[in-house]
Design an enzyme around this catalytic site. Structure first.
Site, PDB file in Angstrom:
ATOM      1  N   TYR A 150      11.368  -1.822  12.251  1.00 30.02           N
ATOM      2  CA  TYR A 150      10.620  -0.658  11.727  1.00 30.02           C
ATOM      3  C   TYR A 150      10.496  -0.727  10.191  1.00 30.02           C
ATOM      4  O   TYR A 150       9.416  -0.473   9.634  1.00 30.02           O
ATOM      5  CB  TYR A 150      11.328   0.628  12.190  1.00 30.02           C
ATOM      6  CG  TYR A 150      10.895   1.877  11.474  1.00 30.02           C
ATOM      7  CD1 TYR A 150       9.643   2.453  11.716  1.00 30.02           C
ATOM      8  CD2 TYR A 150      11.725   2.485  10.534  1.00 30.02           C
ATOM      9  CE1 TYR A 150       9.247   3.597  11.052  1.00 30.02           C
ATOM     10  CE2 TYR A 150      11.336   3.637   9.870  1.00 30.02           C
ATOM     11  CZ  TYR A 150      10.094   4.188  10.124  1.00 30.02           C
ATOM     12  OH  TYR A 150       9.693   5.310   9.457  1.00 30.02           O
ATOM     13  N   VAL A 152       4.874   7.322   2.309  1.00 25.70           N
ATOM     14  CA  VAL A 152       5.615   7.693   1.096  1.00 25.70           C
ATOM     15  C   VAL A 152       5.389   6.729  -0.066  1.00 25.70           C
ATOM     16  O   VAL A 152       5.856   6.983  -1.174  1.00 25.70           O
ATOM     17  CB  VAL A 152       7.138   7.876   1.337  1.00 25.70           C
ATOM     18  CG1 VAL A 152       7.432   9.089   2.182  1.00 25.70           C
ATOM     19  CG2 VAL A 152       7.770   6.620   1.903  1.00 25.70           C
ATOM     20  N   TYR A 212       2.761  14.963   8.624  1.00 23.84           N
ATOM     21  CA  TYR A 212       4.019  15.678   8.904  1.00 23.84           C
ATOM     22  C   TYR A 212       3.788  17.183   8.895  1.00 23.84           C
ATOM     23  O   TYR A 212       2.795  17.656   9.429  1.00 23.84           O
ATOM     24  CB  TYR A 212       5.113  15.270   7.906  1.00 23.84           C
ATOM     25  CG  TYR A 212       5.212  13.784   7.753  1.00 23.84           C
ATOM     26  CD1 TYR A 212       5.560  13.002   8.848  1.00 23.84           C
ATOM     27  CD2 TYR A 212       4.929  13.148   6.556  1.00 23.84           C
ATOM     28  CE1 TYR A 212       5.635  11.624   8.744  1.00 23.84           C
ATOM     29  CE2 TYR A 212       5.010  11.771   6.444  1.00 23.84           C
ATOM     30  CZ  TYR A 212       5.358  11.024   7.538  1.00 23.84           C
ATOM     31  OH  TYR A 212       5.424   9.678   7.433  1.00 23.84           O
ATOM     32  N   LYS A 270       2.248   3.185  10.864  1.00 25.64           N
ATOM     33  CA  LYS A 270       2.502   3.772  12.191  1.00 25.64           C
ATOM     34  C   LYS A 270       1.215   3.870  13.020  1.00 25.64           C
ATOM     35  O   LYS A 270       1.263   3.859  14.245  1.00 25.64           O
ATOM     36  CB  LYS A 270       3.150   5.159  12.030  1.00 25.64           C
ATOM     37  CG  LYS A 270       4.559   5.085  11.413  1.00 25.64           C
ATOM     38  CD  LYS A 270       5.098   6.472  11.071  1.00 25.64           C
ATOM     39  CE  LYS A 270       6.457   6.383  10.382  1.00 25.64           C
ATOM     40  NZ  LYS A 270       6.929   7.686   9.880  1.00 25.64           N
ATOM     41  N   SER A 297       4.346   4.696   6.030  1.00 29.13           N
ATOM     42  CA  SER A 297       4.048   5.311   7.332  1.00 29.13           C
ATOM     43  C   SER A 297       2.614   5.128   7.818  1.00 29.13           C
ATOM     44  O   SER A 297       2.332   5.413   8.981  1.00 29.13           O
ATOM     45  CB  SER A 297       4.368   6.800   7.297  1.00 29.13           C
ATOM     46  OG  SER A 297       5.733   6.969   7.487  1.00 29.13           O
TER      47      SER A 297
HETATM   48  N1  GLU Z   1       9.736   3.869   5.845  1.00 31.51           N
HETATM   49  C1  GLU Z   1       9.709   5.268   5.533  1.00 31.51           C
HETATM   50  C2  GLU Z   1      10.905   5.972   6.157  1.00 31.51           C
HETATM   51  O1  GLU Z   1      11.225   5.657   7.257  1.00 31.51           O
HETATM   52  C3  GLU Z   1       8.428   5.840   6.007  1.00 31.51           C
HETATM   53  C4  GLU Z   1       8.261   7.298   5.664  1.00 31.51           C
HETATM   54  C5  GLU Z   1       6.864   7.640   5.257  1.00 31.51           C
HETATM   55  O2  GLU Z   1       6.108   6.844   4.767  1.00 31.51           O
HETATM   56  O3  GLU Z   1       6.531   8.805   5.435  1.00 31.51           O
HETATM   57  O4  GLU Z   1      11.532   6.792   5.601  1.00 31.51           O
END
Ligand code: GLU
Length: 306
Positions: free
Chosen positions: A188, A258, A240, A64, A61
């Site tokens: 994505y 993650v 988050y 992003k 993430s």
């Molecule tokens: N590719 C992961 C997902 O979509 C990213 C989540 C993350 O890193 O928080 O679940």
């Protein structure tokens, strides 16, 4: 700084409580939880690193932030039609808020929001072209052409796509996604599967340290206002439903993934990357957060005061 990082890395190596490695993406579950890396890059071109700072990991993430930067470059403020900019207070992959808010994701850093950002980057382009653009953008930011997509991680996530596919279908049902769901989430997953090490990641964050300019390469990436706004989104939404806790403990704009990485920005001072694969119960790197807390304690870099 080097002594401080050595000290932090030494302590983190010995930690017995290391969190849980993400296992919903099977390829990530194989990563050795004993690893810990930290790197600090400063606008005058210095890089300090300790522990496993040159070991590549899946940035997940954290990507992003780079995708948002690219999307804002293409769409400008009209991007905010598709995605909001409020903290969610919900888990990264939550679908609950989407129903209440007619399919418009709260912010670009929860999964639904990041999927909307990819959709916005795609406008009129095939996934292949978008991925090529994303990779060259991240290489440009890090000033390192060795960065790559870990296709095994992307494939592993695709096999277990159902949660993210549900988010995308849900947005599509509200008429909020412009492209085919499979194309958007495939793109994505590749975006999330960029592999970087802490040194490369810290270097990629430098434009957010100096008002949108990477002073090491002498290139302006975004305007000062945009850099400030991206930092504020990282502060409010980068962890988050643990964003408040991260602000409380660390006090820097940050984005976690993650894979166990965190990119944190100390404005006007440094870009910091930490990595340790074990996650806390919210999905943020347990030792990564602890390491940043120690670093900020020693340096006084919190944006909220010394
Ligand atoms: N590719 C992961 C997902 O979509 C990213 C989540 C993350 O890193 O928080 O679940």
């Amino acid at each position: 700084m080097q002594d401080l990082l050595n000290d932090i890395a030494g302590k983190m190596k010995l930690a017995t409580e290391r969190g849980e490695v993400a296992n919903y993406i099977p390829q990530l579950a194989h990563v050795d939880p004993q690893q810990f890396g930290i790197a600090v890059a400063t606008p005058d071109g210095q890089v300090f690193a300790a522990g496993d700072a040159r070991e590549p990991f899946s940035i997940q993430s954290i990507s992003k932030v780079f995708a948002l930067t690219l999307a804002l470059g293409k769409q400008g403020d009209s991007l905010w039609q598709y995605v909001g900019r409020e903290p969610s207070g919900d888990p990264f992959n939550s679908i609950v808020q989407l129903e209440h808010e007619s399919g418009k994701p709260r912010n670009p850093f929860i999964n639904a929001g990041a999927i909307a950002v990819v959709d916005a980057i795609m406008m009129g382009h095939e996934p292949k072209e978008v991925l090529a653009e994303l990779l060259s953008f991240v290489r440009f930011l890090a000033n390192d052409d060795r960065l790559y997509f870990d296709h095994e991680v992307a494939a592993s996530e695709l096999e277990h796509k159902h949660r993210n596919a549900s988010l995308a279908h849900f947005m599509k049902a509200f008429g909020r996604l412009h492209h085919d769901v499979d194309k958007v989430i495939g793109t994505y997953f590749h975006q999330c599967a960029v592999a970087m090490n802490c040194v490369q990641l810290a270097q990629a964050g430098l434009f957010l340290v100096s008002d949108g300019v990477n002073q090491v390469t002498g290139t302006r990436v975004v305007s000062a206002q945009r850099a400030r706004r991206i930092n504020s989104l990282m502060m409010m939404c980068g962890h988050y439903d643990g964003s408040g806790e991260f602000a409380f403990r660390v006090g820097l704009p940050g984005k976690s993934g993650v894979g166990g990485g965190i990119l944190a920005i100390a404005p006007a001072r440094a870009s910091i990357a930490v990595w340790s694969p074990g996650l806390d119960n919210i999905g943020n790197s347990l030792l990564g957060t602890r390491a940043l807390e120690m670093l900020v304690q020693e340096t006084g870099w919190s944006v909220f005061g010394h």
